[in-house]
Every structure is written in structure tokens, then in C-alpha cells.
Design a protein around this motif. Structure first.
Motif, PDB file in Angstrom:
ATOM      1  N   TRP A   4       0.424  -2.696  -7.265  1.00 34.67           N
ATOM      2  CA  TRP A   4      -1.362  -2.912  -6.891  1.00 34.67           C
ATOM      3  C   TRP A   4      -1.661  -4.381  -7.154  1.00 34.67           C
ATOM      4  O   TRP A   4      -2.582  -4.725  -6.169  1.00 34.67           O
ATOM      5  CB  TRP A   4      -1.956  -1.888  -8.292  1.00 34.67           C
ATOM      6  CG  TRP A   4      -1.912  -0.474  -7.819  1.00 34.67           C
ATOM      7  CD1 TRP A   4      -1.176   0.500  -8.361  1.00 34.67           C
ATOM      8  CD2 TRP A   4      -2.750   0.027  -6.931  1.00 34.67           C
ATOM      9  NE1 TRP A   4      -1.712   1.685  -7.983  1.00 34.67           N
ATOM     10  CE2 TRP A   4      -2.501   1.620  -6.760  1.00 34.67           C
ATOM     11  CE3 TRP A   4      -3.826  -0.358  -6.115  1.00 34.67           C
ATOM     12  CZ2 TRP A   4      -3.320   2.440  -6.221  1.00 34.67           C
ATOM     13  CZ3 TRP A   4      -4.221   0.495  -5.073  1.00 34.67           C
ATOM     14  CH2 TRP A   4      -4.140   2.059  -5.259  1.00 34.67           C
ATOM     15  N   ALA A  28      -7.918  -3.772  -6.226  1.00 32.93           N
ATOM     16  CA  ALA A  28      -6.381  -3.572  -6.455  1.00 32.93           C
ATOM     17  C   ALA A  28      -6.166  -4.067  -7.578  1.00 32.93           C
ATOM     18  O   ALA A  28      -5.265  -3.540  -8.348  1.00 32.93           O
ATOM     19  CB  ALA A  28      -5.687  -4.111  -4.961  1.00 32.93           C
ATOM     20  N   THR A  54      -7.177  -2.061 -10.406  1.00 33.48           N
ATOM     21  CA  THR A  54      -6.244  -0.864 -10.506  1.00 33.48           C
ATOM     22  C   THR A  54      -5.114  -1.162 -11.345  1.00 33.48           C
ATOM     23  O   THR A  54      -4.727  -0.599 -12.365  1.00 33.48           O
ATOM     24  CB  THR A  54      -5.881  -0.256  -9.130  1.00 33.48           C
ATOM     25  OG1 THR A  54      -7.160   0.154  -8.575  1.00 33.48           O
ATOM     26  CG2 THR A  54      -5.146   1.039  -9.386  1.00 33.48           C
ATOM     27  N   GLY A  64      -3.238  -6.529  -4.051  1.00 34.85           N
ATOM     28  CA  GLY A  64      -4.282  -7.412  -4.280  1.00 34.85           C
ATOM     29  C   GLY A  64      -4.385  -8.586  -3.682  1.00 34.85           C
ATOM     30  O   GLY A  64      -4.958  -9.242  -2.937  1.00 34.85           O
ATOM     31  N   ARG A  73       0.788  -1.231  -0.002  1.00 37.36           N
ATOM     32  CA  ARG A  73      -0.082  -0.065   0.008  1.00 37.36           C
ATOM     33  C   ARG A  73       0.916   1.262  -0.080  1.00 37.36           C
ATOM     34  O   ARG A  73       0.611   2.237  -0.913  1.00 37.36           O
ATOM     35  CB  ARG A  73      -0.821  -0.028   1.173  1.00 37.36           C
ATOM     36  CG  ARG A  73      -2.101   1.008   1.035  1.00 37.36           C
ATOM     37  CD  ARG A  73      -2.973   0.683   2.136  1.00 37.36           C
ATOM     38  NE  ARG A  73      -3.895  -0.414   2.087  1.00 37.36           N
ATOM     39  CZ  ARG A  73      -4.817  -0.711   1.396  1.00 37.36           C
ATOM     40  NH1 ARG A  73      -5.321   0.071   0.518  1.00 37.36           N
ATOM     41  NH2 ARG A  73      -5.466  -1.895   1.519  1.00 37.36           N
ATOM     42  N   THR A 130       2.207   1.740  -3.539  1.00 38.02           N
ATOM     43  CA  THR A 130       1.119   2.479  -4.391  1.00 38.02           C
ATOM     44  C   THR A 130       1.015   3.915  -4.047  1.00 38.02           C
ATOM     45  O   THR A 130       0.673   4.690  -5.053  1.00 38.02           O
ATOM     46  CB  THR A 130      -0.238   1.685  -4.367  1.00 38.02           C
ATOM     47  OG1 THR A 130      -0.825   1.761  -2.776  1.00 38.02           O
ATOM     48  CG2 THR A 130       0.034   0.340  -4.609  1.00 38.02           C
ATOM     49  N   SER A 150      -9.279  -6.539  -2.303  1.00 40.20           N
ATOM     50  CA  SER A 150      -8.286  -7.255  -3.536  1.00 40.20           C
ATOM     51  C   SER A 150      -8.740  -7.009  -4.857  1.00 40.20           C
ATOM     52  O   SER A 150      -7.815  -6.682  -5.744  1.00 40.20           O
ATOM     53  CB  SER A 150      -7.966  -8.806  -3.208  1.00 40.20           C
ATOM     54  OG  SER A 150      -8.968  -9.614  -3.677  1.00 40.20           O
TER      55      SER A 150
END
Length: 108
Positions: A28, A47, A50, A32, A15, A18, A44
């Protein structure tokens, strides 16, 4: 448990990655994966999506996203990811197909 703690630590680290570099698709995808291992499937999926918004042909995120959908019983969504994955990475596609065939049960 130690395993649970390790995935929480991984989630925090990815995190942070990101936040530092929002266009880092691998971070990302790995975020997830950590969330999926924590059974936080909706988070998840966001993520992975993304990651795939950033790099639509990123095979690991397609596989992981398909596994998350299969684990949630969303077989059609899982198979849609499989269809995208098959021309990109046959080995990962075979792994996802097997996971879908098992009804989304088994090891990650």
C-alpha cells in the motif's frame, strides 16, 4: 515518457499486490509512492492512509504521506505526519522537515 510509463507499471504491480494480500502495508505504501510520482496526490494519500491503518508506525508511509500533504500545500497535515515520524526515524524525519521547509517543492 519512459519514467511516466515506469511509474504506471509500478502502480499496476503494487495494486495487484494489495488485491492479493490486502493487509500488505508495504505494498500500500509503495502504491502510494507510485501514485504520488504520477502526480495523483489524492489517490496516493488514500493508499498511504491504508498502509498506516494496517501499521501506524510504518515510517516510510508517514514520510511519503507528509510529502504528499506538503506538495498539496497542506502544511499542518504534513507537520502532523512529521511529529509522528520523528520518534520513529530521525533521518526520514529530517528529509520530510526539509521538504516541508521548501514548501513541498523539489524531488521526491
Amino acid at each position: 515518457s519512459k519514467a511516466k510509463h515506469d511509474w504506471t507499471a509500478a502502480e499496476i504491480a503494487f495494486r495487484q499486490a494489495t488485491v492479493l494480500k490486502p493487509d500488505f502495508h508495504q505494498a500500500w505504501s509503495e502504491l502510494g509512492h507510485a501514485l504520488k510520482r504520477e502526480q495523483r496526490f489524492d489517490d496516493s494519500i488514500r493508499a498511504y492512509q491504508t498502509a498506516l491503518d494496517l501499521k501506524p508506525d510504518y515510517a516510510p508511509a508517514l514520510e511519503y504521506l507528509g510529502e504528499a500533504y506538503a506538495a498539496l500545500g497542506k502544511k499542518a497535515d504534513a507537520e502532523a505526519q512529521l511529529a509522528k515520524l520523528r520518534p520513529l526515524d530521525a533521518k526520514l524525519a529530517d528529509e520530510l522537515a526539509a521538504f516541508i521547509a521548501k514548501g513541498g517543492k523539489g524531488s521526491w
